[in-house]
Design an enzyme around this catalytic site. Sequence first.
Site, PDB file in Angstrom:
ATOM      1  N   THR A  43       0.822  -1.211   0.000  1.00 33.12           N
ATOM      2  CA  THR A  43       0.000   0.000   0.000  1.00 33.12           C
ATOM      3  C   THR A  43       0.857   1.262   0.000  1.00 33.12           C
ATOM      4  O   THR A  43       0.498   2.271  -0.628  1.00 33.12           O
ATOM      5  CB  THR A  43      -0.918   0.005   1.236  1.00 33.12           C
ATOM      6  OG1 THR A  43      -1.752  -1.157   1.202  1.00 33.12           O
ATOM      7  CG2 THR A  43      -1.790   1.239   1.262  1.00 33.12           C
ATOM      8  N   ASP A  58      -6.106  -7.886   4.751  1.00 33.51           N
ATOM      9  CA  ASP A  58      -5.654  -7.642   3.382  1.00 33.51           C
ATOM     10  C   ASP A  58      -4.140  -7.493   3.298  1.00 33.51           C
ATOM     11  O   ASP A  58      -3.586  -7.331   2.209  1.00 33.51           O
ATOM     12  CB  ASP A  58      -6.338  -6.410   2.802  1.00 33.51           C
ATOM     13  CG  ASP A  58      -5.954  -5.123   3.526  1.00 33.51           C
ATOM     14  OD1 ASP A  58      -5.158  -5.201   4.490  1.00 33.51           O
ATOM     15  OD2 ASP A  58      -6.444  -4.056   3.139  1.00 33.51           O
ATOM     16  N   LEU A  59      -3.452  -7.529   4.442  1.00 28.69           N
ATOM     17  CA  LEU A  59      -1.985  -7.543   4.522  1.00 28.69           C
ATOM     18  C   LEU A  59      -1.344  -6.313   3.888  1.00 28.69           C
ATOM     19  O   LEU A  59      -0.171  -6.352   3.504  1.00 28.69           O
ATOM     20  CB  LEU A  59      -1.415  -8.812   3.864  1.00 28.69           C
ATOM     21  CG  LEU A  59      -2.057 -10.145   4.270  1.00 28.69           C
ATOM     22  CD1 LEU A  59      -1.346 -11.295   3.590  1.00 28.69           C
ATOM     23  CD2 LEU A  59      -2.057 -10.318   5.765  1.00 28.69           C
ATOM     24  N   CYS A  60      -2.070  -5.216   3.774  1.00 25.32           N
ATOM     25  CA  CYS A  60      -1.548  -3.990   3.154  1.00 25.32           C
ATOM     26  C   CYS A  60      -1.039  -4.255   1.748  1.00 25.32           C
ATOM     27  O   CYS A  60      -0.025  -3.686   1.317  1.00 25.32           O
ATOM     28  CB  CYS A  60      -0.451  -3.356   4.010  1.00 25.32           C
ATOM     29  SG  CYS A  60      -1.050  -2.673   5.560  1.00 25.32           S
ATOM     30  N   ASN A  61      -1.720  -5.139   1.039  1.00 21.07           N
ATOM     31  CA  ASN A  61      -1.360  -5.440  -0.347  1.00 21.07           C
ATOM     32  C   ASN A  61      -2.638  -5.518  -1.166  1.00 21.07           C
ATOM     33  O   ASN A  61      -3.110  -6.607  -1.512  1.00 21.07           O
ATOM     34  CB  ASN A  61      -0.581  -6.758  -0.415  1.00 21.07           C
ATOM     35  CG  ASN A  61       0.129  -6.941  -1.751  1.00 21.07           C
ATOM     36  OD1 ASN A  61      -0.429  -6.683  -2.801  1.00 21.07           O
ATOM     37  ND2 ASN A  61       1.373  -7.381  -1.693  1.00 21.07           N
TER      38      ASN A  61
END
Length: 761
Positions: free
Chosen positions: A90, A368-371
Amino acid sequence: MSNNLLGNPHSESRSSRLSTAKVDDIRKRTLEFFHADPRHFDLVFVMNATAAVKLVVEALKHFPVPKTRGHDGEFIGPRLWFGHHIESHTSIVGVRELADAGQHCFESDAEVESWIRPAPCKEESDRCPGQVSKTFQVGLFAYPGQSNMTGRRLPLNWPGRLRQSEYAAHQKIFTLLDAAALASTAPLDLSDRDAAPDFTAVSFYKIFGFPDLGGLIVRRESAHILTQRPYFGGGTVEMVVCSDQPWHSRKIDRLHESLEDGTIPFHSIIGLGCALDSHRQLYGSQEQVSRHTTGLTAMLYHQLSALKHPNGTRVCMIYQDPAAQYGNSKTQGPIIAFNIQSDDGRWLRLSVLENAANEHHIHLRTGDLCNPGGLTKALGLEPWECIRNYTAGVRCGCRNILVGSKPSGVARVSLGAMSTPQDVQRFVAFIHQQYGSGKWINHPLTPPIQSAPLELRIHSVIVYPIRGCCAYWVPDDEPWNATPTGLQWDRQWCLIHLQTGEILKQKQVPRLMLVHPEIDSRRQVLRVTLHRSLMRSSILAQCVEVPLYEPEEKIISPIGRNRENSIREVWDDSRCSTAQVLLSQSPEIASFFTAALGISCTLAKFIQPLSLPEPPEGLSEQMRQVTVCRGVESPGSGSDVDSRGGIAPSGPASLISGRHRPRPIALAETLRVNVALTSKDWVGDQKWHFLRMGATLFEDGCHLARMKSMEITAEMQTPETFATTSPVVKLGWTNSGKGMAADPGEDSGCEVIRTGQVVHA
């Protein structure tokens, strides 16, 4: 640190000189850890990897260029183009908001490869994808060395190949490698300065566990782009004059001194020196760490893949890129992203998995794992599904909401230098024992049908004035007309594409779900506002208003078009036929929706009100009867509060502000229902029931409707599944009293529905 006094390096005291010497030594050792020759690279210490990205972008955005006029007379200023890989973190994706010359998301490695071409082409086609200006002054291509979601490792030769390209546009582009995930368990080799990225972002806590510190490795031949940034902080300048004639001189002797604003975190940097020593003593080198973690991850992958339910269904859905292979450190890192599924194909809530893992002292990352790009790619989520999930309550890191048939997040297992085969066996045993029987469930999708009559209370009344847009939640104190075609103003407007003449749909234009219509019955207008993310243009109005009833004289447009010329025939999927609409002739309305949605469109009103699709064949008069009591208790009474269970309805303001909405509220809108009702079960727990209202199809004035009792979850639920799985019911009224909602001064003979009414089913 316990034996020495360390001072601020921006001084010449003995303690300061000691700090400076130690920091310089650790800076050199850290570069050597990455095989980066200090003659060709420098290391800038920052707070974290994200701060390293921001340092680069802010410098590029303000890179000074000659402000002259081009051949066509246009003023040329600093213009930034940005390209990024879809699997970027992100913090990389956010750079696009500063790219005024355009931005592009490369959706695959193949697309990047086709962009980095080996031979020059014609000048007119020498442009970058997504470029919106005729030219740009500087560009940035960023991508991760390793996906922080799936662990797939991307090619490291792109920066060198881009630098060697003969394209004029490529010569203006710098490269940024996000090595935060890659460098944690793999050797990062920058020994070839011609093939190395211009800028490399690293995170030291991901490698060593301590300290919380980041770094930006800068290729010296590319450093000029950073040193000309306008901002300067303490320690980066030689002299500053504060007057009406400001002046300053930057430090130029050492690159990092001109970029490290303020006092550097010298205690953390000294801690980094200790971490380098401990890492070498424990693990030898990153090459050895890579071999160790690669073997463990292959073991974990094969054992999780082998877990199956008694009926043969896999327990774990593992998201593996086709180009990656577990056991091959060049293509796959020590990460496994997965979801747990039941024997009937339903997904386990991530919150359930995480809570169970915590109880067993197992540490997972979920959400969402910052992806965002990697997640949508792995789960097959379309843009409209992402925005639908957002309106249903899914947020970054959300672990407790399932919408439709696809998960909204994943669970991730990461292995490191300290991981052991026993850790792998323990985790596999945990998954097998907890979820391998095929018997677990999140909750029942549909509660058992109750044979006894139910007494329910109307919690909320909901209409959808503009097709595909957000719901309007009718205020508690406002009665609402139940017209022969359904609830008044429900799905009475739509947005029409001005080029194709088609009705805009959510799947083609996901931003529709961020448009908020409201019915102002007192002023008799339809008011439309927007989610804050769409309020980008300074010329965009805060809202627009359209009369609910437009007099004939107002239908004449400013350019002389009459009502007949503004009537269009459009194809209506919900009716499977054509429908006539009255197209708005207001330029202000067309401009408002066009700017908000990025598509040339305007508002239109259906001439014939829309009702639910035709009733199913063989409609029986013996169907279940649902009766609404016309009387209602005062909205302020205690029973009304109890009927809500403490949950208030949520209008557009909650979604505009970004506040999390209660799950029942979000689900009702997700399923596009018109009435949310509550009841109490035999132990006093609150139960929810949703109803979608249709037209009057019976001689006694009763309405056709679909009604379903369900748990508050959007799992396996969509508007389409609600319509096909909900039983058809006959909706009528009892007791005396009729009224009007939109036109209190007239008696239309319509029944009314409102919050607080008792319903018997």
